[in-house]
Scaffold this motif. Sequence first.
Motif, PDB file in Angstrom:
ATOM      1  N   ASN A  58      -6.444  39.077  -4.168  1.00  0.00           N
ATOM      2  CA  ASN A  58      -7.342  39.339  -3.042  1.00  0.00           C
ATOM      3  C   ASN A  58      -8.789  39.172  -3.500  1.00  0.00           C
ATOM      4  O   ASN A  58      -9.148  38.129  -4.023  1.00  0.00           O
ATOM      5  CB  ASN A  58      -7.070  40.705  -2.423  1.00  0.00           C
ATOM      6  N   ASN A  59      -9.611  40.194  -3.352  1.00  0.00           N
ATOM      7  CA  ASN A  59     -11.012  40.094  -3.766  1.00  0.00           C
ATOM      8  C   ASN A  59     -11.326  40.921  -5.003  1.00  0.00           C
ATOM      9  O   ASN A  59     -12.459  41.344  -5.205  1.00  0.00           O
ATOM     10  CB  ASN A  59     -11.934  40.521  -2.612  1.00  0.00           C
ATOM     11  N   SER A  60     -10.311  41.181  -5.818  1.00  0.00           N
ATOM     12  CA  SER A  60     -10.557  41.943  -7.044  1.00  0.00           C
ATOM     13  C   SER A  60     -10.129  41.126  -8.260  1.00  0.00           C
ATOM     14  O   SER A  60      -9.257  40.268  -8.180  1.00  0.00           O
ATOM     15  CB  SER A  60      -9.805  43.281  -7.016  1.00  0.00           C
ATOM     16  N   MET A  61     -10.781  41.409  -9.373  1.00  0.00           N
ATOM     17  CA  MET A  61     -10.470  40.711 -10.609  1.00  0.00           C
ATOM     18  C   MET A  61     -10.788  41.619 -11.784  1.00  0.00           C
ATOM     19  O   MET A  61     -11.874  42.207 -11.850  1.00  0.00           O
ATOM     20  CB  MET A  61     -11.296  39.424 -10.710  1.00  0.00           C
ATOM     21  N   ILE A  62      -9.837  41.749 -12.702  1.00  0.00           N
ATOM     22  CA  ILE A  62     -10.024  42.535 -13.915  1.00  0.00           C
ATOM     23  C   ILE A  62      -9.871  41.599 -15.099  1.00  0.00           C
ATOM     24  O   ILE A  62      -8.909  40.833 -15.187  1.00  0.00           O
ATOM     25  CB  ILE A  62      -8.997  43.688 -14.003  1.00  0.00           C
ATOM     26  N   PHE A  63     -10.839  41.646 -15.985  1.00  0.00           N
ATOM     27  CA  PHE A  63     -10.828  40.823 -17.192  1.00  0.00           C
ATOM     28  C   PHE A  63     -10.865  41.744 -18.393  1.00  0.00           C
ATOM     29  O   PHE A  63     -11.750  42.596 -18.499  1.00  0.00           O
ATOM     30  CB  PHE A  63     -12.037  39.886 -17.204  1.00  0.00           C
ATOM     31  N   VAL A  64      -9.880  41.621 -19.278  1.00  0.00           N
ATOM     32  CA  VAL A  64      -9.856  42.392 -20.518  1.00  0.00           C
ATOM     33  C   VAL A  64     -10.324  41.436 -21.609  1.00  0.00           C
ATOM     34  O   VAL A  64      -9.633  40.450 -21.922  1.00  0.00           O
ATOM     35  CB  VAL A  64      -8.452  42.951 -20.824  1.00  0.00           C
ATOM     36  N   ASP A  65     -11.505  41.706 -22.162  1.00  0.00           N
ATOM     37  CA  ASP A  65     -12.112  40.764 -23.106  1.00  0.00           C
ATOM     38  C   ASP A  65     -11.499  40.871 -24.498  1.00  0.00           C
ATOM     39  O   ASP A  65     -10.579  41.654 -24.735  1.00  0.00           O
ATOM     40  CB  ASP A  65     -13.630  40.911 -23.132  1.00  0.00           C
ATOM     41  N   THR A  66     -12.034  40.087 -25.417  1.00  0.00           N
ATOM     42  CA  THR A  66     -11.488  40.008 -26.776  1.00  0.00           C
ATOM     43  C   THR A  66     -11.620  41.316 -27.546  1.00  0.00           C
ATOM     44  O   THR A  66     -10.925  41.534 -28.527  1.00  0.00           O
ATOM     45  CB  THR A  66     -12.196  38.884 -27.562  1.00  0.00           C
ATOM     46  N   GLY A  68     -11.003  44.207 -26.056  1.00  0.00           N
ATOM     47  CA  GLY A  68     -10.127  45.144 -25.363  1.00  0.00           C
ATOM     48  C   GLY A  68     -10.803  45.899 -24.234  1.00  0.00           C
ATOM     49  O   GLY A  68     -10.201  46.787 -23.636  1.00  0.00           O
ATOM     50  N   ALA A  69     -12.053  45.569 -23.931  1.00  0.00           N
ATOM     51  CA  ALA A  69     -12.781  46.245 -22.850  1.00  0.00           C
ATOM     52  C   ALA A  69     -12.385  45.647 -21.505  1.00  0.00           C
ATOM     53  O   ALA A  69     -12.448  44.432 -21.312  1.00  0.00           O
ATOM     54  CB  ALA A  69     -14.280  46.105 -23.060  1.00  0.00           C
ATOM     55  N   ALA A  70     -11.946  46.509 -20.583  1.00  0.00           N
ATOM     56  CA  ALA A  70     -11.572  46.060 -19.243  1.00  0.00           C
ATOM     57  C   ALA A  70     -12.806  46.062 -18.350  1.00  0.00           C
ATOM     58  O   ALA A  70     -13.538  47.046 -18.290  1.00  0.00           O
ATOM     59  CB  ALA A  70     -10.502  46.970 -18.666  1.00  0.00           C
ATOM     60  N   LYS A  71     -13.010  44.946 -17.671  1.00  0.00           N
ATOM     61  CA  LYS A  71     -14.158  44.812 -16.768  1.00  0.00           C
ATOM     62  C   LYS A  71     -13.642  44.499 -15.378  1.00  0.00           C
ATOM     63  O   LYS A  71     -12.897  43.541 -15.191  1.00  0.00           O
ATOM     64  CB  LYS A  71     -15.084  43.694 -17.253  1.00  0.00           C
ATOM     65  N   ASN A  72     -14.034  45.323 -14.420  1.00  0.00           N
ATOM     66  CA  ASN A  72     -13.622  45.133 -13.031  1.00  0.00           C
ATOM     67  C   ASN A  72     -14.723  44.350 -12.317  1.00  0.00           C
ATOM     68  O   ASN A  72     -15.757  44.917 -11.972  1.00  0.00           O
ATOM     69  CB  ASN A  72     -13.375  46.485 -12.370  1.00  0.00           C
ATOM     70  N   PHE A  73     -14.505  43.074 -12.115  1.00  0.00           N
ATOM     71  CA  PHE A  73     -15.533  42.219 -11.518  1.00  0.00           C
ATOM     72  C   PHE A  73     -15.598  42.409 -10.010  1.00  0.00           C
ATOM     73  O   PHE A  73     -14.579  42.610  -9.351  1.00  0.00           O
ATOM     74  CB  PHE A  73     -15.264  40.749 -11.856  1.00  0.00           C
ATOM     75  N   GLU A  74     -16.833  42.354  -9.488  1.00  0.00           N
ATOM     76  CA  GLU A  74     -17.090  42.478  -8.053  1.00  0.00           C
ATOM     77  C   GLU A  74     -17.608  41.149  -7.520  1.00  0.00           C
ATOM     78  O   GLU A  74     -17.820  40.209  -8.282  1.00  0.00           O
ATOM     79  CB  GLU A  74     -18.124  43.568  -7.816  1.00  0.00           C
ATOM     80  N   LYS A  75     -17.831  41.099  -6.218  1.00  0.00           N
ATOM     81  CA  LYS A  75     -18.321  39.884  -5.555  1.00  0.00           C
ATOM     82  C   LYS A  75     -17.445  38.678  -5.915  1.00  0.00           C
ATOM     83  O   LYS A  75     -17.944  37.596  -6.219  1.00  0.00           O
ATOM     84  CB  LYS A  75     -19.782  39.612  -5.913  1.00  0.00           C
ATOM     85  N   VAL A  76     -16.144  38.904  -5.905  1.00  0.00           N
ATOM     86  CA  VAL A  76     -15.193  37.864  -6.291  1.00  0.00           C
ATOM     87  C   VAL A  76     -15.085  36.826  -5.183  1.00  0.00           C
ATOM     88  O   VAL A  76     -14.898  37.172  -4.017  1.00  0.00           O
ATOM     89  CB  VAL A  76     -13.809  38.480  -6.606  1.00  0.00           C
ATOM     90  N   LYS A  77     -15.244  35.572  -5.556  1.00  0.00           N
ATOM     91  CA  LYS A  77     -15.142  34.468  -4.608  1.00  0.00           C
ATOM     92  C   LYS A  77     -14.171  33.433  -5.155  1.00  0.00           C
ATOM     93  O   LYS A  77     -14.094  33.230  -6.362  1.00  0.00           O
ATOM     94  CB  LYS A  77     -16.513  33.817  -4.388  1.00  0.00           C
ATOM     95  N   ARG A  78     -13.467  32.788  -4.244  1.00  0.00           N
ATOM     96  CA  ARG A  78     -12.534  31.722  -4.616  1.00  0.00           C
ATOM     97  C   ARG A  78     -13.040  30.400  -4.056  1.00  0.00           C
ATOM     98  O   ARG A  78     -13.577  30.353  -2.955  1.00  0.00           O
ATOM     99  CB  ARG A  78     -11.138  32.013  -4.065  1.00  0.00           C
ATOM    100  N   PHE A  79     -12.825  29.354  -4.837  1.00  0.00           N
ATOM    101  CA  PHE A  79     -13.233  28.014  -4.437  1.00  0.00           C
ATOM    102  C   PHE A  79     -12.044  27.086  -4.625  1.00  0.00           C
ATOM    103  O   PHE A  79     -11.414  27.099  -5.683  1.00  0.00           O
ATOM    104  CB  PHE A  79     -14.406  27.528  -5.298  1.00  0.00           C
ATOM    105  N   TYR A  80     -11.729  26.322  -3.602  1.00  0.00           N
ATOM    106  CA  TYR A  80     -10.589  25.410  -3.665  1.00  0.00           C
ATOM    107  C   TYR A  80     -11.092  23.973  -3.682  1.00  0.00           C
ATOM    108  O   TYR A  80     -11.905  23.584  -2.852  1.00  0.00           O
ATOM    109  CB  TYR A  80      -9.664  25.627  -2.467  1.00  0.00           C
ATOM    110  N   GLY A  81     -10.582  23.189  -4.625  1.00  0.00           N
ATOM    111  CA  GLY A  81     -10.931  21.778  -4.719  1.00  0.00           C
ATOM    112  C   GLY A  81      -9.665  20.937  -4.655  1.00  0.00           C
ATOM    113  O   GLY A  81      -8.572  21.451  -4.427  1.00  0.00           O
ATOM    114  N   ASN A  82      -9.806  19.658  -4.880  1.00  0.00           N
ATOM    115  CA  ASN A  82      -8.650  18.763  -4.827  1.00  0.00           C
ATOM    116  C   ASN A  82      -7.762  18.889  -6.059  1.00  0.00           C
ATOM    117  O   ASN A  82      -6.584  18.590  -5.998  1.00  0.00           O
ATOM    118  CB  ASN A  82      -9.111  17.307  -4.672  1.00  0.00           C
ATOM    119  N   GLY A  83      -8.309  19.326  -7.184  1.00  0.00           N
ATOM    120  CA  GLY A  83      -7.530  19.383  -8.411  1.00  0.00           C
ATOM    121  C   GLY A  83      -7.301  20.784  -8.939  1.00  0.00           C
ATOM    122  O   GLY A  83      -6.986  20.971 -10.100  1.00  0.00           O
ATOM    123  N   GLY A  84      -7.438  21.785  -8.108  1.00  0.00           N
ATOM    124  CA  GLY A  84      -7.243  23.157  -8.565  1.00  0.00           C
ATOM    125  C   GLY A  84      -8.157  24.104  -7.820  1.00  0.00           C
ATOM    126  O   GLY A  84      -8.606  23.809  -6.717  1.00  0.00           O
TER     127      GLY A  84
END
Length: 144
Positions: A58-66, A68-84
């Motif tokens: 949906n509009n949430s994203m969590i990234f666990v970096d190298t 081990g810190a978990a970051k809950n990203f905001e303002k998540v946007k998706r972009f669709y193109g022809n190749g992915g």
Amino acid sequence: MKNFRLWIIILSSCFLVLACDDPVREKEMKAEAFRAISTQDLITAVGYEAQWRLEAQNNSMIFVDTNGAAKNFEKVKRFYGNGGMGISGVFEDEKIIIAITPAECLDENLSRIYPYSIEVIEGVEQFSGCGYTDRQPYLIRGGS
């Protein structure tokens, strides 16, 4: 003679325009955008060279970096193109950009074959990895 040269120039210009008109290329340019991953699909991406993990839905994203810190990203946007597709988000003042490409991605250590190749840019760091969704899981090489 002047009229003849003028007609040659006009006809040559017409042939050049017709030669540039490529209906196959025109059709390729109007190709549908990538839609194999919906907003509701849970995307999981992993990297093993530098260990990291990402989950987006949906509009949430969590990234666990190298580290081990978990970051809950905001303002998540998706972009669709022809190749992915791409996903972007913001954590405090830090930005993240993810490129998801449909391509077989192999993890030799776990003998897994993933349906997506993933590139992540977090701040100034760049990571590569593999990804899957809840509807498009990874496969075990030599198994199912």
